[in-house]
Design an enzyme around this catalytic site. Sequence first.
Site, PDB file in Angstrom:
ATOM      1  N   ARG A   1       0.846  -1.195   0.000  1.00  0.00           N
ATOM      2  CA  ARG A   1       0.000   0.000   0.000  1.00  0.00           C
ATOM      3  C   ARG A   1       0.877   1.238   0.000  1.00  0.00           C
ATOM      4  NH1 ARG A   1      -4.998   0.017   1.271  1.00  0.00           N
ATOM      5  NH2 ARG A   1      -6.004  -1.962   1.667  1.00  0.00           N
TER       6      ARG A   1
ATOM      7  N   GLU B   1       9.731  -1.711 -10.498  1.00  0.00           N
ATOM      8  CA  GLU B   1       9.527  -0.258 -10.503  1.00  0.00           C
ATOM      9  C   GLU B   1       9.451   0.207 -11.956  1.00  0.00           C
ATOM     10  OE1 GLU B   1       8.402   2.279  -9.358  1.00  0.00           O
ATOM     11  OE2 GLU B   1       9.817   3.371  -8.088  1.00  0.00           O
TER      12      GLU B   1
ATOM     13  N   THR C   1      14.698   7.262 -10.813  1.00  0.00           N
ATOM     14  CA  THR C   1      15.308   8.583 -10.999  1.00  0.00           C
ATOM     15  C   THR C   1      16.405   8.722  -9.952  1.00  0.00           C
ATOM     16  OG1 THR C   1      13.153   9.354 -11.735  1.00  0.00           O
ATOM     17  CG2 THR C   1      14.785  11.050 -11.280  1.00  0.00           C
TER      18      THR C   1
ATOM     19  N   LYS D   1       3.103   8.857 -59.330  1.00  0.00           N
ATOM     20  CA  LYS D   1       4.465   8.433 -58.962  1.00  0.00           C
ATOM     21  C   LYS D   1       5.292   8.120 -60.207  1.00  0.00           C
ATOM     22  CE  LYS D   1       3.424   6.578 -54.360  1.00  0.00           C
ATOM     23  NZ  LYS D   1       1.964   6.405 -54.419  1.00  0.00           N
TER      24      LYS D   1
HETATM   25  O1  S5P Z   1       4.815   6.147 -49.123  1.00  0.00           O
HETATM   26  C1  S5P Z   1       3.672   6.214 -49.549  1.00  0.00           C
HETATM   27  C2  S5P Z   1       3.319   7.104 -50.568  1.00  0.00           C
HETATM   28  C3  S5P Z   1       1.999   7.189 -50.941  1.00  0.00           C
HETATM   29  S1  S5P Z   1       1.536   8.443 -52.021  1.00  0.00           S
HETATM   30  N1  S5P Z   1       2.697   5.443 -48.998  1.00  0.00           N
HETATM   31  C4  S5P Z   1       1.396   5.505 -49.390  1.00  0.00           C
HETATM   32  O2  S5P Z   1       0.569   4.807 -48.821  1.00  0.00           O
HETATM   33  N2  S5P Z   1       1.031   6.338 -50.419  1.00  0.00           N
HETATM   34  C5  S5P Z   1      -0.345   6.362 -50.946  1.00  0.00           C
HETATM   35  O3  S5P Z   1      -1.224   6.832 -49.929  1.00  0.00           O
HETATM   36  C6  S5P Z   1      -0.873   5.002 -51.372  1.00  0.00           C
HETATM   37  O4  S5P Z   1      -0.630   4.770 -52.730  1.00  0.00           O
HETATM   38  C7  S5P Z   1      -2.371   5.099 -51.075  1.00  0.00           C
HETATM   39  O5  S5P Z   1      -3.036   5.670 -52.179  1.00  0.00           O
HETATM   40  C8  S5P Z   1      -2.442   6.082 -49.917  1.00  0.00           C
HETATM   41  C9  S5P Z   1      -2.583   5.429 -48.560  1.00  0.00           C
HETATM   42  O6  S5P Z   1      -3.769   4.716 -48.475  1.00  0.00           O
HETATM   43  P1  S5P Z   1      -4.241   4.002 -47.097  1.00  0.00           P
HETATM   44  O7  S5P Z   1      -5.491   3.285 -47.508  1.00  0.00           O
HETATM   45  O8  S5P Z   1      -3.159   3.076 -46.674  1.00  0.00           O
HETATM   46  O9  S5P Z   1      -4.499   5.130 -46.130  1.00  0.00           O
END
Ligand code: S5P
Length: 453
Positions: free
Chosen positions: A91, A117, A121, A297
């Site tokens: 306690r 613990e 610190t 991309k």
């Molecule tokens: O690194 C990345 C870059 C992009 S643009 N990772 C990602 O997930 N994206 C994109 O973001 C991916 O192509 C998708 O369209 C979105 C994420 O989707 P979520 O459903 O995972 O949120």
Amino acid sequence: MDNKESFLLECYKLGIIKFGKFTLKSGIESPFYVDLRPLASDPKILKKLSSYLLELISTTDFDIICGVPYAALPMATAMSLQSELPLIIKRKEAKTYGTKKLIEGIFSTGQNCLLVEDVITSGKSLLETIPEIENEGISVSDIVVVLDRQQGGKELLEEKGFKVHSLFNITEVCEILRNNNLISEEEITRINDFLTGNEVNFEVEKHLTYEQKLEKTNNSFAKKILEIAIEKKSNLIASADVLTTKELLDFAEKVGPNIVALKTHIDIITDFDFDETILPLKELSKNYNFLLMEDRKFADIGNTQELQFANGIYKISFWADLVTSQVIGGETSLDCFLNVGVIAILGMSSKGTLTNSDYRENALKIALSHPNVIGGVSQNKIPEDLLLFTPGVNLENSGDGKGQQYNTPEYVFKNLQTDFIIVGRGIYKAENIEKASLDYKIAGWNSYLTGNK
Ligand code: S5P
């Protein structure tokens, strides 16, 4: 990444350590604050923690186990369940009525108790607790501690003859957070100064607000997205990873009021038709005031990218306000993107991505040298001259089983100082898409405001 490291990162996400300026019980101002209580609210983490702590000792050396109240109580309980070492409860204050006991549970004189613990610190509270246990005829030889703040407590107890087994110390924690870009160099310097007794400089770097970024930029597409952010109080980009024109338009209609941009993967639309798909989408983007971001991309030589950008059935250059491009094609590959805001892919969110720190550094140099690049997609901090777009954001999940890794809006604003969050499945898979987009909008905006206080 070893297991202990990834475990620490999981714990970190629960908010167990904060950096800033905190006044400790002693009145001292500390550049970090540790609170391990949230760990008990995540049963999986608590279980793992218990295993790690038990690995530090040999359970056969002990007869009973006890946690120092309160933070270590659930930890000791989990360790007791796993090791079958009987638990006793200490306690904080003796009861003022009835038995007036300080130690509850079943024990007998001469038993050796393992003490647990959360944080050590100065060691003073342990030195107060131990005699209270020993007064009951129980002996204490060993203490397991989750985190050693490296402020002399461990050494003090060891001088007194106790064995102190700590899972992490603050230097290790900083090292792991640094390797994962979760702590800044200034924060590390402050912690080192604090631990070595030097004066700590608490001045914090201020992040630019959207208004300040708007003033600084000359790029019209950066201006547009910042203006929309300020006007709509939103930093949300909804990713419309849906497969038909109808779904895309329905989705845009629902999320339109809450977003700064709608991100498309236009090549996944099975019934794509420029007039039927793009024209109404463009109309919606005007009505609801959001930008269209095509997440193409690009990843080729400049000439091919130029052709891909303007031609084919998608004719991206005719309608996209923003496009994403890899920088794998090198220095001049981005020159082909005219009349569009380019967002360079600097680092990806997927597990095992090849965008390591070397790659990111070189990609960043290319991005910074192109005036048509308004920002980057990354899971790491980038200079404030570029806008940071962060996907891999979800309020409910930590991954998708296909390599995607998620963080919360709060986490990415605080740790990466992101400018815009990109959310896909968190919104388009939600039962109520309007509500989900509003929830993410609010979470993103509040996180931005907190980060800029
Ligand atoms: O690194 C990345 C870059 C992009 S643009 N990772 C990602 O997930 N994206 C994109 O973001 C991916 O192509 C998708 O369209 C979105 C994420 O989707 P979520 O459903 O995972 O949120």
